[in-house]
Design a protein around this motif. Structure first.
Motif, short mmCIF file in Angstrom:
data_model
loop_
_atom_site.label_atom_id
_atom_site.label_comp_id
_atom_site.label_asym_id
_atom_site.label_seq_id
_atom_site.Cartn_x
_atom_site.Cartn_y
_atom_site.Cartn_z
N ASN A 1 0.83 -1.21 0.00
CA ASN A 1 0.00 0.00 0.00
C ASN A 1 0.86 1.26 0.00
O ASN A 1 0.56 2.21 -0.74
N PHE A 2 1.92 1.29 0.80
CA PHE A 2 2.78 2.46 0.83
C PHE A 2 3.52 2.65 -0.48
O PHE A 2 3.70 3.77 -0.94
N MET A 3 3.94 1.55 -1.12
CA MET A 3 4.61 1.66 -2.41
C MET A 3 3.64 2.19 -3.47
O MET A 3 4.02 3.01 -4.31
N LYS B 1 1.02 4.12 -2.92
CA LYS B 1 0.78 5.53 -2.61
C LYS B 1 1.95 6.39 -3.08
O LYS B 1 1.76 7.48 -3.61
N ALA B 2 3.17 5.90 -2.87
CA ALA B 2 4.36 6.64 -3.31
C ALA B 2 4.36 6.80 -4.82
O ALA B 2 4.68 7.87 -5.34
N ALA B 3 3.97 5.75 -5.53
CA ALA B 3 3.94 5.82 -6.99
C ALA B 3 2.85 6.77 -7.48
O ALA B 3 3.04 7.47 -8.48
N SER B 4 1.73 6.82 -6.77
CA SER B 4 0.62 7.66 -7.23
C SER B 4 0.88 9.15 -7.01
O SER B 4 0.32 9.97 -7.73
N VAL B 5 1.71 9.51 -6.05
CA VAL B 5 1.98 10.93 -5.79
C VAL B 5 3.37 11.35 -6.23
O VAL B 5 3.78 12.49 -5.99
N LYS C 1 3.54 14.51 -8.33
CA LYS C 1 2.87 15.69 -7.76
C LYS C 1 3.61 16.27 -6.56
O LYS C 1 3.93 17.45 -6.53
N GLU C 2 3.86 15.43 -5.56
CA GLU C 2 4.40 15.92 -4.31
C GLU C 2 5.62 15.10 -3.91
O GLU C 2 5.49 13.95 -3.51
N ASN C 3 6.78 15.71 -3.98
CA ASN C 3 8.03 15.01 -3.72
C ASN C 3 8.16 14.62 -2.24
O ASN C 3 8.61 13.52 -1.93
N GLN C 4 7.78 15.50 -1.32
CA GLN C 4 7.93 15.20 0.10
C GLN C 4 7.02 14.06 0.53
O GLN C 4 7.42 13.20 1.31
N LEU C 5 5.81 14.05 0.03
CA LEU C 5 4.88 12.98 0.37
C LEU C 5 5.35 11.65 -0.21
O LEU C 5 5.26 10.61 0.43
N LYS D 1 7.79 6.27 0.78
CA LYS D 1 8.91 5.38 0.51
C LYS D 1 9.64 5.00 1.79
O LYS D 1 10.02 3.85 1.98
N ARG D 2 9.82 5.98 2.70
CA ARG D 2 10.47 5.69 3.99
C ARG D 2 9.65 4.72 4.81
O ARG D 2 10.18 3.80 5.43
N LYS D 3 8.33 4.92 4.83
CA LYS D 3 7.46 4.01 5.57
C LYS D 3 7.57 2.60 4.99
O LYS D 3 7.66 1.62 5.73
N ALA D 4 7.58 2.48 3.67
CA ALA D 4 7.69 1.18 3.02
C ALA D 4 9.04 0.53 3.34
O ALA D 4 9.11 -0.68 3.58
N GLN D 5 10.11 1.31 3.36
CA GLN D 5 11.43 0.77 3.68
C GLN D 5 11.48 0.25 5.11
O GLN D 5 12.07 -0.80 5.37
N ASN D 6 10.88 0.99 6.03
CA ASN D 6 10.86 0.56 7.44
C ASN D 6 10.09 -0.75 7.58
O ASN D 6 10.51 -1.65 8.32
#
Length: 63
Positions: free
Chosen positions: A30-32, A34-38, A41-45, A50-55
């Motif tokens: 899910n986090f991956m 979400k990262a791909a979908s934004v 648009k939004e680099n910080q988000l 991506k950090r959440k997915a890595q953790n």
């Protein structure tokens, strides 16, 4: 009337190891997504997801 107390953010612990792995894999995916979908648009988000997915991936690897 009795007072009722609860902890904010309290969660039910995951009991089985296979259940934990399945839930963490779903969360990672899910986090991956979400990262791909934004990403455009939004680099910080994007970086946050991506950090959440890595953790979560590190936790999965330690199981």
């Amino acid at each position: 009337m009795n007072n009722q107390n609860c902890k904010v953010g309290a969660v039910t612990p995951i009991t089985g190891l296979s259940q934990a792995a399945t839930i963490l894999e779903i969360m990672h995916q899910n986090f991956m997504e979400k990262a791909a979908s934004v990403a455009a648009k939004e680099n910080q988000l994007d970086e946050f997801f991506k950090r959440k997915a890595q953790n979560i991936k590190k936790i999965l690897e330690s199981l």
